[in-house]
Design an enzyme around this catalytic site. Structure first.
Site, PDB file in Angstrom:
ATOM      1  N   LYS A  48       0.861  -1.188   0.000  1.00  0.00           N
ATOM      2  CA  LYS A  48       0.000   0.000   0.000  1.00  0.00           C
ATOM      3  C   LYS A  48       0.894   1.233   0.000  1.00  0.00           C
ATOM      4  CE  LYS A  48      -3.800   0.400   2.513  1.00  0.00           C
ATOM      5  NZ  LYS A  48      -4.727   0.632   3.657  1.00  0.00           N
ATOM      6  N   ASP A  56     -14.801   1.564   9.020  1.00  0.00           N
ATOM      7  CA  ASP A  56     -14.885   1.644   7.552  1.00  0.00           C
ATOM      8  C   ASP A  56     -15.006   0.240   6.972  1.00  0.00           C
ATOM      9  OD1 ASP A  56     -15.062   2.923   5.124  1.00  0.00           O
ATOM     10  OD2 ASP A  56     -12.901   3.051   4.822  1.00  0.00           O
TER      11      ASP A  56
END
Length: 662
Positions: free
Chosen positions: A525, A622
């Site tokens: 990432k 989330d």
């Protein structure tokens, strides 16, 4: 007396209605107008004419079709190349020697079965089974013959598509010659008789389409669930598919007269294709030429990385590609190309580990590529993993998305030196000069800033390096259980963050697929430099995930801070995220109810761990399908803790003044 006759008459009616019309006996021949119907009413067998408007004068055939679908669909034809003759009728008889014989009204034998039964035909029967298989049985229920051993152009449930890779033989499907002509056409399909690992469609003697490594397939629909299994018994590989309920038997694979292989399901009145190859575009065999590949999403030909169109950049890549730089053998490297359908003409090496497969290709200068393909869905006598090696040109590659795998291709030079030779010469001249100037500059800056640097460092030590989380506990300075990975190693693993390695992207930045030096696949990432909450997002992930250990949470392997680059390295999960299955028409059929229920349970276990069982209570904030990753066995792992919150040990609720997540 009257009551007795009534009872007898009723019994006779019951016997009549209960008598099955799914069988043929020596005393019961099949004549024009007659038909056998399977017990479930799905299939029928009888005489037919492919041209119904001229059925009285046209040729007729014996075949099997779907009995309960208005659109007449034939799945098997006995005498496809030997019809009755114009205006002649036929008769199908089960003889006393247990043979099925089809003849026309002139007595000419058009088709027959043969068997080795010598005890006579007493008690023999021919049955049309519920799966559409026409079988001939002896009186002791021994199977003498079946239509599944002599297919036409259609694969029905439980049919075995086999290939013997020791004798190089295989069962074949042969397409009709035309839409109303069941005679032998120019297209046929079989498993690759050399390896049994892929399915081929040929036009005459030339390959027309190739499946790549066929690991089995699954599909679901409102009418039921279909799965396939591939079995390797050490000599023969065969695949078969079955369905979850009787209504779902209205599925089949069909090789159309124009060469398309289709998986079709009945809509009640007609047929809907769920899968069609090669279809339009560049999927026909070798259409992109040597070292080219078909991009299945754009349906155009492209060149593999490190190659260019053979006839210049103005030419079409469909004419093939050539290397930008010639190989030197010992100075070469291997580039990872993800999500690729493997090329044709591979050497299939059994019982090799990944390292052994890599070493075998590296030490052979004629080896142009290799792949290590997981064939875990094959029930085999050996290990599920297979080593594939190529020498010479790579032909018939395809960018296949999640259906593909890694292809390791040999390119000239080191991984960081893949530019053209002219540019390389410039760098060889300029690099020493630039290095010398940079060295002088660094020495000057060190001398000027030495005292100021010491003062700044002292002040910096008094402050946290990164913005603190909203928590009562100081956790950033704790000993976290992960390793720091060099930026250079990450860049090499991701081919310098090449676009072909991108797995996904979001508001935080992009995620890349990479392979470390030890062969371990990872997901990297890379936080965007302009991401407003980048520091907090990065710190949150490092602090939280490094302290968590659960099989349903994604595992953080390491991180990297290099200048303004912030990178997180995770375990790689090959099936990516749940949203790519749920919201994709082609892929959502893979998620049958057992898989969905397993995912539901896994996510619930992960949340229970976060909320109750971990050392610190964590609220994700989330959770969504794109943040639920799936491993190779479709087990879920919760990811992306950039917006998570830590609760104190005694806290039961929390308020927020801003909206977060989605």
């Amino acid at each position: 007396m009257g009551k007795t006759l009534c009872v007898i008459f009723t019994l006779l009616l019951l016997i009549c209605f209960c008598e099955s019309d799914d069988r043929l006996t020596p005393a019961k021949p099949l004549l024009p107008g007659d038909k056998l119907v399977s017990n479930n009413g799905i299939f029928a067998l009888g005489f037919f004419s492919p041209d119904p408007e001229n059925s009285t004068t046209a040729n007729s055939y014996i075949g099997i079709w779907y009995h309960d679908i208005p659109e007449r669909t034939y799945v098997w034809v006995a005498n496809r190349d030997n019809p009755t003759g114009s205006g002649l009728s036929g008769k199908l008889v089960l003889t006393n020697t247990s043979d099925l014989v089809l003849s026309n009204s002139k007595g000419r034998v058009l088709w027959r079965t043969t068997n080795n039964i010598t005890t006579g035909g007493d008690g023999a029967v021919a049955l049309l089974l519920e799966a559409g298989n026409f079988v001939l049985q002896s009186r002791n229920f021994t199977q003498i013959w079946q239509s599944y051993d002599h297919p036409t152009d259609t694969i029905l449930p439980s049919f075995k598509l086999w290939a013997n890779y020791k004798t190089h033989t295989a069962v074949r499907l042969v397409a009709w010659k035309g839409p109303q002509d069941p005679s032998t056409g120019e297209f046929f399909l079989s498993r690759d008789p050399g390896t049994g690992l892929q399915i081929l469609t040929l036009r005459g003697t030339s390959k027309y389409w190739r499946s790549g490594l066929w690991n089995g397939a699954e599909a679901s629909d409102k009418n039921g669930f279909m799965w396939s299994q591939i079995v390797d018994d050490g000599e023969t590989i065969y695949s078969t598919y079955n369905t979850g309920n009787s209504s779902a038997r209205r599925w089949h694979w069909k090789l159309d007269y124009n060469g398309d292989l289709m998986l079709r399901i009945s809509s009640g009145q007609s047929w809907m294709p769920l899968f069609k190859r090669p279809d339009d575009g560049c999927r026909r065999y070798g259409s992109c030429g040597p070292f080219g590949y078909c991009d299945m999403f754009d349906k155009i030909c492209r060149c593999l990385d490190g190659f260019q169109p053979a006839h210049g950049f103005g030419a079409s890549p469909s004419r093939g590609c050539v290397r930008k730089e010639n190989l030197t053998c010992r100075g070469d490297h291997f580039l990872t190309l993800p999500e690729m359908k493997v090329p044709d003409k591979f050497v299939y090496v059994r019982n090799r580990s990944f390292d052994e497969c890599t070493a075998e290709c590296e030490r052979d200068c004629s080896c142009t590529a290799y792949a290590y393909t997981n064939l875990s869905s094959i029930v085999a006598t050996g290990g599920p993993s297979r080593c594939l090696i190529w020498t010479g040109e790579l032909v018939d590659s395809e960018k296949a998305g999640m259906l593909g795998g890694n292809l390791y291709i040999r390119l000239a030079g080191s991984p960081v030196n893949t530019t053209k030779s002219g540019v390389s010469v410039v760098f060889k001249i300029a690099l020493p000069v630039i290095t010398f100037l940079l060295t002088l500059t660094c020495i000057y800056l060190v001398c000027i800033c030495k005292q100021k640097g010491i003062q700044v460092n002292k002040e910096t030590l008094k402050k946290p390096a990164l913005k603190h989380l909203s928590t009562s506990q100081e956790v950033w300075d704790q000993n976290l259980e992960f390793q720091s990975i060099r930026f250079e190693d990450i860049a090499a693993a991701t081919n310098s963050f090449h676009d072909t390695n991108v797995l996904g992207k979001g508001g935080f930045g992009k995620v890349y697929k990479g392979m470390l030096e030890d062969g371990k696949e990872v997901a990297v990432k890379r936080l965007s430099k302009g991401f407003d909450q980048g520091i907090e997002h990065f710190r949150n992930e490092v602090v939280l995930i490094a302290k968590l250990q659960h099989k349903n949470l994604v595992r953080l392997l390491g991180c990297c801070i290099h200048e303004d680059e912030k990178l997180l390295i995770y375990e790689y999960l090959p099936n990516k995220s749940l949203d790519q299955f749920l919201f994709d028409v082609a892929r959502k059929s893979i998620l049958d109810w057992p898989k969905r229920f397993n995912i539901i349970k896994g996510v619930a276990r992960g949340l229970l761990y976060l909320h109750q069982d971990s050392r610190t209570t964590i609220i994700h904030r989330d959770l969504k399908p794109s943040n639920i990753l799936l491993d190779v066995e479709m087990n879920p792992k919760i990811s992306d803790f950039g917006m998570a919150r830590i609760f104190g040990g005694n806290e039961q609720q929390e308020s927020t003044r801003r909206v977060v997540g989605t």
